[in-house]
Design an enzyme around this catalytic site. Sequence first.
Site, mmCIF file in Angstrom:
data_model
loop_
_atom_site.group_PDB
_atom_site.id
_atom_site.type_symbol
_atom_site.label_atom_id
_atom_site.label_comp_id
_atom_site.label_asym_id
_atom_site.label_seq_id
_atom_site.Cartn_x
_atom_site.Cartn_y
_atom_site.Cartn_z
ATOM 1 N N THR A 82 0.922 -1.259 -0.070
ATOM 2 C CA THR A 82 0.064 0.061 0.042
ATOM 3 C C THR A 82 1.025 1.164 -0.204
ATOM 4 O O THR A 82 2.076 1.192 0.517
ATOM 5 C CB THR A 82 -0.880 0.068 1.365
ATOM 6 N N HIS A 83 0.725 2.098 -0.730
ATOM 7 C CA HIS A 83 1.394 3.327 -1.047
ATOM 8 C C HIS A 83 2.864 3.044 -1.620
ATOM 9 O O HIS A 83 3.692 3.725 -1.213
ATOM 10 C CB HIS A 83 1.613 4.083 0.472
ATOM 11 N N SER A 129 17.009 -2.393 -27.065
ATOM 12 C CA SER A 129 17.144 -0.895 -27.283
ATOM 13 C C SER A 129 17.936 -0.966 -28.444
ATOM 14 O O SER A 129 18.701 -1.804 -28.929
ATOM 15 C CB SER A 129 17.822 -0.508 -25.974
ATOM 16 N N LYS A 172 19.254 -4.486 -22.978
ATOM 17 C CA LYS A 172 17.983 -4.079 -22.521
ATOM 18 C C LYS A 172 16.983 -5.185 -22.881
ATOM 19 O O LYS A 172 16.967 -5.813 -23.968
ATOM 20 C CB LYS A 172 17.620 -2.771 -23.292
ATOM 21 N N GLU A 199 3.945 -1.146 -21.665
ATOM 22 C CA GLU A 199 3.898 0.440 -21.380
ATOM 23 C C GLU A 199 2.926 0.949 -22.570
ATOM 24 O O GLU A 199 2.342 2.040 -22.287
ATOM 25 C CB GLU A 199 5.377 0.835 -21.875
#
Length: 462
Positions: free
Chosen positions: A158-159, A280, A286, A293
């Site tokens: 949480t948070h 990448s 990568k 996304e």
Amino acid sequence: MANSEKSWEKRLSGEIDELAVEFVESLSYDRRLYKVDIAGSIAHAQMLADQGLITKAEYGQIKKALFEIGDEIAAGTFEFNKIHEDIHMAVEDALIRKIGDIGKKLHTGRSRNDQVATDIRLWMRDEIELMQARITLLQKALVKLADQYKTDIMPAYTHLQRAQPIVIGAYLLSFVEQFERDWRRLKNCRDLLNVSPLGSGAVAGSTLPLDREATAALLGFAGITYNSIDAVADRDFCAEFIFVCSLIATHLSRLAEDWILYCSNEFGFITIDDKYCTSSSMMPQKRNPDMLELIRGKTGSVYGALIAILTILKAQPSTYNRDLQEDKIHVFKAADTVDLSLDMAAAIVHGTRFNTTRIAAGMDRGFLDATALAEYLVRKGVPFREAHGIVGSLVAQCEKEDIRLVELTLEQFQVACNRIEADIVEILDPGKVVTQYKAEGAAGPVQTAEQVAYWTRKLSER
Ligand code: ARG
């Protein structure tokens, strides 16, 4: 272009401005309504014949020609011309070219206003069913993954701070619940829109004896709209549909965001299939979660569609206005985007595994068993608020010594609270905590196994 091409505009001078033709057309995007437009026209023609407004033979010719037009559009041989403005005029013009004067009778007692309102409802009805099927596939993928992790644990946040230990399967099922609500919202939306505006005409209905119930039944509507003035102007269902799309996109974006974090080196909780990552162009090491996304990013287009439809509808004077033509751009955009993202999400879920060993190795951090310790004290008769304070002090003490709660000695525990006994070791440690969850719907292995069984059964019935 010759005036005769737009024979329905005899009232106007017939002069054509190319820019205006481009500006006013919707054919470029509403042609995807062609099947429902033709279905609506056939139902309308059948009703006209049954009411004696056209002959049975005329109905037969109209129907045959409309089927041919449908086949031509499906085959890609139909020639669309923007001069016809929209799919309704394009089909009607083709009909008249095929069967002449008889074709001119189809639009009896009908306006493009009730025609387009009918078409969008028919289209959306089908689209909703397809979207629901996609949701179900995503849910099934999530349940299948949850089934593999009914006992493995992970931290709940949480948070974005470590909170309590949970079973991985329970985490996955939390998304099944979200998408279930979306599925039901879509069903509600479909139920509400499933009434026929056909026969409302331009705004006031018709002086002809149209049988609205008959066309509604032919088109599979549950009933008819009861006010022609409202019926030609109502696009509430478009706004509602895009709102549901927006919530689906919200839920997808939250899943995407979690997993983007979880597949980072910092978390290392999951591995996404290579198929759904990109590399990448510069950094050879990568492995980027671009699909996730994009699911997150595409949410923006869906929200954009929601604001667009609401703004289009706002403060329009009664009743139909050409503004409404823009509705379809946003309905289609929202539907297409969400459909694509749902499919992509389901594929990603199928190709994802949780790195249970690595997650388990990190469970010692963050005092995930602190709440369970406070509840242990409650069971020993300590009021919860007091227990909360005692455990808070113990956590502070552990932080200073850089140890876990379970590493405190019994003496240290008893200095903090004399109700603590030797059985304390049985409840500490995140792996033990999850097995102690009692409440229904809690994130433990018992509840998770039950819920995996529940969802597997429920979803298999869809
Ligand atoms: N293409 C129009 C639309 O999508 C059809 C209705 C046009 N009606 C009219 N009275 N100009 O809304």
